[in-house]
Design an enzyme around this catalytic site. Structure first.
Site, PDB file in Angstrom:
ATOM      1  N   LYS A 112     -21.690 -33.577  30.064  1.00  0.00           N
ATOM      2  CA  LYS A 112     -21.699 -32.122  30.213  1.00  0.00           C
ATOM      3  C   LYS A 112     -21.286 -31.461  28.890  1.00  0.00           C
ATOM      4  O   LYS A 112     -22.075 -31.435  27.967  1.00  0.00           O
ATOM      5  CB  LYS A 112     -20.812 -31.715  31.407  1.00  0.00           C
ATOM      6  N   SER A 129     -17.762 -27.351  41.363  1.00  0.00           N
ATOM      7  CA  SER A 129     -18.923 -26.957  40.567  1.00  0.00           C
ATOM      8  C   SER A 129     -19.790 -25.890  41.228  1.00  0.00           C
ATOM      9  O   SER A 129     -20.508 -25.183  40.544  1.00  0.00           O
ATOM     10  CB  SER A 129     -19.766 -28.179  40.243  1.00  0.00           C
ATOM     11  N   HIS A 182     -16.191 -30.764  34.914  1.00  0.00           N
ATOM     12  CA  HIS A 182     -16.565 -29.387  34.569  1.00  0.00           C
ATOM     13  C   HIS A 182     -15.427 -28.660  33.851  1.00  0.00           C
ATOM     14  O   HIS A 182     -15.277 -27.437  33.995  1.00  0.00           O
ATOM     15  CB  HIS A 182     -16.968 -28.605  35.824  1.00  0.00           C
TER      16      HIS A 182
HETATM   17  C1  LIG Z   1     -21.380 -34.121  36.886  1.00  0.00           C
HETATM   18  C2  LIG Z   1     -20.241 -34.693  37.633  1.00  0.00           C
HETATM   19  C3  LIG Z   1     -20.117 -36.074  37.799  1.00  0.00           C
HETATM   20  C4  LIG Z   1     -21.171 -37.045  37.352  1.00  0.00           C
HETATM   21  O1  LIG Z   1     -21.131 -37.231  35.978  1.00  0.00           O
HETATM   22  P1  LIG Z   1     -22.211 -38.186  35.295  1.00  0.00           P
HETATM   23  O2  LIG Z   1     -21.546 -38.667  34.061  1.00  0.00           O
HETATM   24  O3  LIG Z   1     -23.427 -37.376  35.057  1.00  0.00           O
HETATM   25  O4  LIG Z   1     -22.469 -39.306  36.256  1.00  0.00           O
HETATM   26  C5  LIG Z   1     -18.988 -36.540  38.441  1.00  0.00           C
HETATM   27  N1  LIG Z   1     -18.036 -35.707  38.907  1.00  0.00           N
HETATM   28  C6  LIG Z   1     -18.145 -34.372  38.781  1.00  0.00           C
HETATM   29  C7  LIG Z   1     -17.068 -33.487  39.305  1.00  0.00           C
HETATM   30  C8  LIG Z   1     -19.247 -33.825  38.146  1.00  0.00           C
HETATM   31  O5  LIG Z   1     -19.359 -32.502  38.032  1.00  0.00           O
END
Ligand SMILES: *Cc1c(COP(=O)(O)O)cnc(C)c1O
Length: 396
Positions: free
Chosen positions: A240, A183, A211
């Site tokens: 997301k 990310s 992502h």
């Molecule tokens: C955003 C993210 C998470 C966390 O996701 P949530 O559902 O907000 O807890 C986990 N792993 C990765 C790679 C992320 O980018």
């Protein structure tokens, strides 16, 4: 209590003086490509709202309908009385999209990653993790009793070395885990090479596609689809691209999903995902599966942004993902990136600067995230704000 509060104040002061204190900006509108803040209106270039579904009217309608039909809360974990039809419908929809036998919902992807390793791996097994993996993977790995191995980011030589070490230690089960997309860099994990190495060493591959799911791959099914490979287990988030509310999942073979329902602690001991979130997310997933047009717009926006920024003389990390890191290298980089981001907000463009310890020292950056909700004009305004802010900050 007084001494305790005193110590905490000192800790806070240390965070502040190290320049690491995070101040939350209050948004006074819904999430979207344009938001309202106390500082005025801004184009938003730092949300994970890749497909623009966070405030999509179809998703909102579905959430409203679910609220009316299924109520506000369940007041229960899944295995007692927290499983409604929509929860299973969403799990089946995710599995059919991602090409797995089943899927299991968690309150977040953080919980999904916190749960899985302890369930699948025992003492003596091996878990091999990319050094840039998300915090939730790092924490999940800490919670399991398997031996931990770490390889340098996307470094296949090093992954092989770690696989050799795990084999030499006699690990019965070996699991490789990686983010599908890193990310902070917007780079892809080299899945074909990882899968080939896993086959060679008899290891399982797990990919966290938070992502990627929704907008990477021809049907948005993520990095395995992009690379045309099959992996053993996927985790991902509903927070997301897929509407951006909350919730996460593990998708994979039936036996793994079944065992998670029996043993995953965040699943067994934490409340079920709220009905309105499930209803909205189900709609978001169905939209995302067929969002070819939005994926094309997003890809065009990312490409346009990258090319205009390079023409304007900025240094970007190379790639094609909707995460575009604009680099501010060197000793002054962190300060410059922060000033440029602040000035950009005054100019009506919201971006965030990242510096050590979130990224390595001397590798400060402003991470831009494109959305299908951005227009070409939005992208051009963002580049213009970057250019103006940089020129003002540098010549002050
Ligand atoms: C955003 C993210 C998470 C966390 O996701 P949530 O559902 O907000 O807890 C986990 N792993 C990765 C790679 C992320 O980018």
């Amino acid at each position: 209590m007084f001494a305790f509060k005193q110590e905490i104040s000192e800790e806070l002061a240390a965070i502040e003086s190290a320049g690491l204190y995070k101040r939350e900006r209050e948004i006074t509108s819904a999430q979207g490509s344009e938001i309202e803040t106390a500082e005025g209106p801004a184009l938003n270039f730092c949300a994970n709202n890749y497909l623009g579904l966070a405030d999509d009217s179809r998703v909102r309608d579905a959430a409203h309908e679910a609220l009316d039909q299924w109520g506000f809360g369940m007041s229960s974990v899944r295995f007692i009385c927290g499983t409604q039809s929509p929860h299973r419908e969403l799990e089946r929809e995710l599995a059919s999209w991602l090409g797995t036998e089943d899927a299991i919902l968690f309150s977040s992807c953080f919980d999904a990653n916190g749960a899985i390793f302890d369930v699948l791996l025992r003492a003596g097994d091996a878990i091999i993790s990319d050094e840039l993996n998300h915090a939730s993977i790092i924490d999940g790995v800490r919670l399991c009793k398997a031996t931990r191995y770490r390889y340098r980011n996307a470094d296949m030589e090093d992954l092989r070395t770690q696989l050799e070490a795990a084999k030499a230690a006699g690990a019965p089960r070996i699991m490789i885990v990686t983010d599908g997309v890193f990310s902070m860099d917007g780079s892809y994990a080299p899945l074909p090479e990882i899968v080939a190495l896993a086959e060679e060493y008899g290891a399982l591959v797990m990919v966290d596609d938070s992502h990627a799911t929704g907008f990477v791959g021809a049907s948005g099914a993520g990095t395995p689809e992009l690379f045309g490979v099959t992996v053993d287990v996927l985790s991902g988030t509903l927070g997301k691209a897929l509407g951006g509310a909350s919730g996460g999942y593990i998708a994979g073979p039936q036996e793994i999903v079944d065992l998670l329902r029996q043993r995953a602690r965040p699943y067994l001991f934490s409340n079920t995902v709220a009905p309105s979130v499930v209803g909205g997310s189900l709609r978001a997933v169905r939209i995302a599966r067929h969002a070819d047009e939005s994926r094309a717009v997003l890809a065009r926006n990312a490409e346009l942004f990258r090319s205009l920024m390079e023409q304007a003389g900025f240094t970007l990390l190379p790639g094609s993902h909707a995460i575009v890191p604009v680099m501010f290298p060197g000793m002054q980089g962190a300060v410059l990136a922060g000033r440029v981001a602040d000035r950009m907000l005054e100019l009506g463009v919201y971006v965030i600067a990242f510096s050590y310890p979130v990224v390595p020292r001397g590798r400060a950056r402003i991470r831009v995230q494109l959305s299908a909700a951005h227009t070409e004009e939005d992208v051009r305004r963002c580049v213009a704000a970057f250019t103006q802010a940089r020129d003002e900050v540098l010549h002050r």
